[in-house]
Motif scaffolding. Structure first.
Motif, PDB file in Angstrom:
ATOM      1  N   VAL A  98       0.829  -1.026   0.188  1.00 44.66           N
ATOM      2  CA  VAL A  98      -0.196   0.334   0.084  1.00 44.66           C
ATOM      3  C   VAL A  98       0.864   1.098   0.275  1.00 44.66           C
ATOM      4  N   THR A  99       1.960   1.261   0.567  1.00 46.31           N
ATOM      5  CA  THR A  99       2.800   2.319   0.985  1.00 46.31           C
ATOM      6  C   THR A  99       4.519   1.952   0.818  1.00 46.31           C
ATOM      7  N   GLY A 100       5.142   2.625   0.125  1.00 44.84           N
ATOM      8  CA  GLY A 100       6.601   2.438  -0.177  1.00 44.84           C
ATOM      9  C   GLY A 100       6.800   1.774  -1.306  1.00 44.84           C
ATOM     10  N   ALA A 101       7.483   1.566  -1.596  1.00 42.43           N
ATOM     11  CA  ALA A 101       7.853   1.079  -3.005  1.00 42.43           C
ATOM     12  C   ALA A 101       7.122  -0.046  -3.862  1.00 42.43           C
ATOM     13  N   ALA A 102       6.697   0.262  -4.689  1.00 44.59           N
ATOM     14  CA  ALA A 102       6.231  -1.204  -5.093  1.00 44.59           C
ATOM     15  C   ALA A 102       5.899  -2.494  -5.137  1.00 44.59           C
ATOM     16  N   ALA A 103       5.024  -3.591  -4.887  1.00 42.29           N
ATOM     17  CA  ALA A 103       5.878  -4.374  -4.425  1.00 42.29           C
ATOM     18  C   ALA A 103       4.905  -5.492  -4.602  1.00 42.29           C
ATOM     19  N   ALA A 104       4.058  -6.418  -5.801  1.00 42.73           N
ATOM     20  CA  ALA A 104       2.781  -7.182  -5.399  1.00 42.73           C
ATOM     21  C   ALA A 104       3.553  -8.857  -6.004  1.00 42.73           C
ATOM     22  N   ALA A 105       2.576  -9.663  -5.432  1.00 42.99           N
ATOM     23  CA  ALA A 105       2.414 -10.864  -6.297  1.00 42.99           C
ATOM     24  C   ALA A 105       1.064 -11.538  -6.360  1.00 42.99           C
ATOM     25  N   ASP A 106       1.267 -12.134  -7.077  1.00 44.96           N
ATOM     26  CA  ASP A 106      -0.574 -13.361  -7.499  1.00 44.96           C
ATOM     27  C   ASP A 106       0.143 -14.816  -7.300  1.00 44.96           C
ATOM     28  N   ALA A 107      -1.113 -15.056  -7.115  1.00 50.16           N
ATOM     29  CA  ALA A 107      -1.386 -16.916  -6.573  1.00 50.16           C
ATOM     30  C   ALA A 107      -2.369 -17.097  -7.464  1.00 50.16           C
ATOM     31  N   PRO A 108      -2.323 -18.370  -8.506  1.00 47.03           N
ATOM     32  CA  PRO A 108      -3.433 -18.768  -8.866  1.00 47.03           C
ATOM     33  C   PRO A 108      -4.767 -19.527  -8.203  1.00 47.03           C
ATOM     34  N   PHE A 109      -5.888 -19.643  -8.272  1.00 39.35           N
ATOM     35  CA  PHE A 109      -6.496 -19.634  -7.032  1.00 39.35           C
ATOM     36  C   PHE A 109      -7.995 -19.666  -7.886  1.00 39.35           C
ATOM     37  N   THR A 110      -8.885 -21.085  -7.286  1.00 40.44           N
ATOM     38  CA  THR A 110     -10.384 -21.595  -8.196  1.00 40.44           C
ATOM     39  C   THR A 110     -10.947 -21.078  -7.072  1.00 40.44           C
ATOM     40  N   VAL A 111     -12.771 -19.751  -7.645  1.00 44.77           N
ATOM     41  CA  VAL A 111     -13.191 -19.552  -7.076  1.00 44.77           C
ATOM     42  C   VAL A 111     -14.535 -21.294  -7.766  1.00 44.77           C
ATOM     43  N   ALA A 112     -14.698 -21.889  -6.085  1.00 46.97           N
ATOM     44  CA  ALA A 112     -16.041 -23.021  -6.662  1.00 46.97           C
ATOM     45  C   ALA A 112     -17.270 -22.475  -7.387  1.00 46.97           C
ATOM     46  N   GLY A 113     -17.987 -22.483  -8.066  1.00 44.70           N
ATOM     47  CA  GLY A 113     -19.024 -22.052  -8.587  1.00 44.70           C
ATOM     48  C   GLY A 113     -19.213 -20.980  -9.386  1.00 44.70           C
ATOM     49  N   HIS A 114     -17.904 -20.130  -9.886  1.00 43.69           N
ATOM     50  CA  HIS A 114     -17.377 -19.117 -10.058  1.00 43.69           C
ATOM     51  C   HIS A 114     -17.387 -19.145 -12.032  1.00 43.69           C
ATOM     52  N   PRO A 115     -18.189 -18.625 -12.649  1.00 40.23           N
ATOM     53  CA  PRO A 115     -17.748 -18.787 -14.289  1.00 40.23           C
ATOM     54  C   PRO A 115     -16.564 -18.390 -14.393  1.00 40.23           C
TER      55      PRO A 115
END
Length: 361
Positions: A115-132
């Protein structure tokens, strides 16, 4: 037999260590932060545990479930069900995240970003059951742009910003065209967000052409609302993908606070002065006779001499002195009764002798 006995003795101790090493995430070899999920699939209303390593110590992070691999930015995320957490002194965290359906179809990811400071991000695959689930949107632009250098915000705040004027900066980004076709007059989306709220996007077109395999420096203006202050995040998106996120700390407009403090002091003072002026205008003016009467009452009540009763007292004493004569009392005594004069004063003989009765000696 000795080797078998040694394996049997060390096996129970090595197995949990190996499992723990596999479950606990570690920073990647290139030093980027990583996240790991306790489950790869869950339905709406459930929860999962998100852990991470390799983040900046004591950093504030946001955790979101996003659809379409978040290629459309945070607009494709379930922002209302997101969570915030702070890393420990070693850059690690552990946080539970409720499972919610994002506004976009899957494939979905759990997106973790600073949120603050140097920008950093990471993603992890995930499946929402029942979502299209739907295919990812194809890129409709001629070129495929990527950021080649760290973005920066140029500019400074002036005196008007100190009094609440909108803060303005210029976002400078160096991008390269990785696609086979040139990008002509690309349209970027510039968004500003405050805290954990979703950014407000604004489309801006950059005039120019970026040939295939070439780079160019993009400069786009960024403006915040009037009176905005605190920690903001400036995002740049192109072709449905968020290219960069740059933090922006805006100082508080202390001039506005000073203005309100002065206003709270000046208005009561002005109202008091106006009220006193109206009272002085409406109040009746006293005549000279009323003033002399009030002065005499004040002298009788024990006021010190010389406060306006001197004229009446002097006149009364002078009148008493003129009407008095030397009588039986002390010469020049002004305390004699004024209605007694030498001609009308009663005689001692006539007042004390009693008439003789007939026949008395």
């Amino acid at each position: 037999m000795a080797a078998l006995a040694l394996c049997a003795a060390l096996g129970p101790g090595l197995l949990p260590a190996a499992i723990g090493a596999q479950a606990v995430p570690h920073a990647a070899a290139d030093g980027k932060p990583v996240v790991q999920l306790s489950a790869k699939e869950a339905g709406k209303g459930g929860s999962l545990t998100v852990t991470g390593r390799g983040w900046r110590p004591k950093a504030l992070l946001t955790l979101l479930i996003c659809g379409q691999n978040m290629i459309g930015g945070s607009n494709s995320c379930a922002n209302g069900d997101g969570r915030a957490t702070t890393t420990d002194a070693h850059g690690a965290f552990r946080r539970k995240l409720p499972v919610a359906e994002p506004p976009k179809p899957c494939p979905c990811v759990v997106h973790v970003a600073t949120v603050t400071g140097a920008a950093a991000a990471a993603d992890a695959p995930f499946t929402v059951a029942g979502h299209p689930v739907a295919p990812l949107p194809r890129e409709t632009t001629g070129g495929r742009l990527a950021v080649l250098a760290q973005p920066r915000l140029a500019g400074s705040s002036g005196l008007l910003t100190w009094f609440g004027a909108p803060a303005q900066r210029e976002l400078t980004v160096t991008v390269g065209n990785l696609g086979p076709a040139p990008a002509r007059d690309p349209v970027f989306r510039v968004g500003t967000s405050h805290g954990v709220f979703a950014p407000k996007w604004e489309e801006q077109q950059w005039r120019g052409t970026i040939p295939a395999g070439k780079k160019a420096q993009i400069r786009l203006p960024v403006e915040l609302p009037a009176g905005a202050h605190g920690d903001y995040l400036v995002s740049l998106a192109y072709g449905g993908r968020t290219l960069v996120e740059q933090p922006w700390g805006v100082g508080r407009p202390w001039g506005v606070t000073l203005f309100w403090v002065l206003l709270c002091v000046v208005i009561p003072t002005a109202v008091f002065r106006i009220g006193m002026a109206l009272v002085d205008r409406v109040r009746p003016h006293r005549t000279d006779r009323t003033r002399r009467r009030s002065a005499g009452r004040g002298h009788a009540a024990g006021r010190p001499p010389g406060t306006g009763v001197r004229t009446r007292t002097h006149t009364k004493d002078r009148t008493a002195h003129d009407g008095s004569t030397d009588g039986p009392g002390t010469p020049g005594d002004s305390g004699g009764l004024p209605w007694f004069t030498p001609d009308t004063a009663p005689s001692t003989t006539t007042s004390t002798e009693r008439p003789t009765s007939k026949g008395s000696a």
